[in-house]
Design a protein around this motif. Structure first.
Motif, PDB file in Angstrom:
ATOM      1  N   TRP A   1       3.989   7.496  -4.795  1.00  0.00           N
ATOM      2  CA  TRP A   1       3.588   7.044  -6.133  1.00  0.00           C
ATOM      3  C   TRP A   1       4.506   7.647  -7.205  1.00  0.00           C
ATOM      4  CZ3 TRP A   1       0.665   3.180  -7.354  1.00  0.00           C
ATOM      5  CH2 TRP A   1      -0.305   2.712  -6.468  1.00  0.00           C
ATOM      6  N   ILE A   2       4.859   8.891  -7.019  1.00  0.00           N
ATOM      7  CA  ILE A   2       5.763   9.525  -7.988  1.00  0.00           C
ATOM      8  C   ILE A   2       7.132   8.855  -7.972  1.00  0.00           C
ATOM      9  CG2 ILE A   2       6.936  11.670  -8.581  1.00  0.00           C
ATOM     10  CD1 ILE A   2       4.519  13.179  -7.455  1.00  0.00           C
ATOM     11  N   ALA A   3       7.611   8.548  -6.740  1.00  0.00           N
ATOM     12  CA  ALA A   3       8.914   7.888  -6.624  1.00  0.00           C
ATOM     13  C   ALA A   3       8.878   6.495  -7.255  1.00  0.00           C
ATOM     14  CB  ALA A   3       9.323   7.801  -5.151  1.00  0.00           C
ATOM     15  N   LEU A   4       7.772   5.738  -7.006  1.00  0.00           N
ATOM     16  CA  LEU A   4       7.652   4.404  -7.584  1.00  0.00           C
ATOM     17  C   LEU A   4       7.638   4.464  -9.112  1.00  0.00           C
ATOM     18  CD1 LEU A   4       7.195   1.367  -7.318  1.00  0.00           C
ATOM     19  CD2 LEU A   4       4.729   1.827  -7.146  1.00  0.00           C
TER      20      LEU A   4
ATOM     21  N   GLY B   1       0.817  -1.195   0.000  1.00  0.00           N
ATOM     22  CA  GLY B   1       0.000   0.000   0.000  1.00  0.00           C
ATOM     23  C   GLY B   1       0.852   1.246   0.000  1.00  0.00           C
ATOM     24  N   ILE B   2       0.437   2.236  -0.718  1.00  0.00           N
ATOM     25  CA  ILE B   2       1.144   3.514  -0.803  1.00  0.00           C
ATOM     26  C   ILE B   2       0.141   4.598  -0.478  1.00  0.00           C
ATOM     27  CG2 ILE B   2       2.416   5.103  -2.273  1.00  0.00           C
ATOM     28  CD1 ILE B   2       3.340   2.724  -3.883  1.00  0.00           C
TER      29      ILE B   2
END
Length: 271
Positions: free
Chosen positions: A19-22, A12-13
Motif C-alpha cells: 500500500w505504501i509503494a502504491l 488485492g493488496i
C-alpha cells in the motif's frame, strides 16, 4: 498488471508495504504529470514570447525606414500588420490626434486613451486581451496606445510602447523639419516678391523723376510738351499707388487681417 496477469484474480493488496509503494507510485505519477503539463505550458508561452519578440525588429525597421510621408496612421497600420493585432488605437498628445487600425480598435474609447491614469491597465473584452499603456520618450509622456489580441504579454506590450515612443518622436521631428522647410521657402518667396515689387516701384519712379526733371530744366519745350510730361507723371504715380496698394493687401493676407466684402457683380463683365 496484478489484476490481469498475476494470481489470484482480481485486485488485492495484502501487505501494508505494498500500500505504501502504491501510494508513492500514484503520488509520483501525479506530480510528474503536473510538472510535465506545467513545463509544456511554459514552453508554449516561451515560444509565443519569442515569436512576439522577433516581430519587434521588423516593426522597428519599418517604423524608422519610413520617409517624410510617414504618418501616425502608418504607425498603427504596421502594428496591426506585423503583430497581427485585432485592433490598435494611438493617441498623440502633442497634436491631440487619435488614429485607429483594425476591426477591434473601438474597444478603446477616446477618453480612456487621453486619460493617462489608465496606463498599464489590462482587461479582457470579447475573449481578447487588451492593453492600455502610456507612451513615453525621454521620460516625458507623449501619448498612449491601446492594443488588443488573442494573446499578448505585458513585457512585449511595454517593449512595443517604447518603440512606438521612438516612432512618435520621429514623427514630431519630421513635422518640425517640414515646418522649418515651409518657413524657409516662405521667406524665399517673400524676398522674391519684395524684389519684384521694388522693381515695379522703381520703374514708374524713374519715369516720373525724368519727366519732373525735364519740366524743371530750361528745355521743357512747348506747352504741349509740358502737358505730356505732367500726364506721364500722373500716370506713373497712379501706377505706383496700385503697386503699393497690392503690397498692403498682401501684408494683410499674411497677417490674417484681410476682410472680404461681398457685392453683387455682373458675371458677364467679370468674365
Amino acid at each position: 498488471f496484478d489484476y490481469y496477469f498475476l494470481p489470484p484474480d482480481g485486485f488485492g493488496i495484502a501487505a501494508p508495504a505494498h500500500w505504501i509503494a502504491l501510494t508513492a507510485f500514484l503520488f509520483t505519477a501525479a506530480a510528474t504529470g503536473h510538472l510535465t503539463v506545467r513545463l509544456k505550458r511554459r514552453r508554449i508561452e516561451a515560444e509565443e514570447r519569442m515569436n512576439e519578440t522577433e516581430k519587434l525588429y521588423p516593426f522597428a525597421t519599418a517604423m524608422l525606414s519610413g520617409g517624410p510621408e510617414f504618418s501616425l496612421s502608418d504607425l498603427a497600420g504596421h502594428l496591426v500588420e506585423i503583430f497581427e493585432f485585432d485592433g490598435v488605437a494611438l493617441y498623440d498628445q502633442q497634436t491631440g490626434r487619435i488614429v485607429r487600425s483594425g476591426p477591434c480598435s473601438s474597444i478603446f474609447s477616446d477618453q480612456a486613451l487621453r486619460n493617462t491614469e489608465t496606463s498599464g491597465r489590462q482587461f479582457e473584452a470579447a475573449s481578447r486581451i487588451c492593453f492600455l499603456t502610456e507612451i513615453r520618450h525621454g521620460g516625458e509622456l507623449i501619448g498612449s496606445i491601446g492594443m488588443t489580441a488573442t494573446s499578448l504579454s505585458a513585457p512585449v506590450d511595454l517593449a512595443i510602447a517604447q518603440r512606438v515612443g521612438l516612432g512618435l518622436a520621429r514623427l514630431h521631428a519630421i513635422e518640425r523639419t517640414t515646418e522649418s522647410e515651409v518657413l524657409r521657402r516662405s521667406e524665399e518667396l517673400k524676398s522674391a516678391v519684395l524684389d519684384a515689387m521694388a522693381h515695379e516701384i522703381r520703374n514708374p519712379l524713374n519715369s516720373a523723376k525724368l519727366a519732373a526733371t525735364t519740366l524743371l530744366s530750361a528745355h521743357a519745350g512747348t506747352e504741349l510738351d509740358k502737358q505730356e510730361m505732367l500726364t506721364i507723371i500722373d500716370e506713373e504715380l497712379n501706377r505706383m499707388d496700385r503697386v503699393i496698394d497690392e503690397a498692403v493687401q498682401m501684408a494683410r493676407v499674411e497677417a490674417n487681417e484681410l476682410s472680404l466684402k461681398k457685392e453683387q457683380q455682373n458675371l458677364a463683365r467679370v468674365i
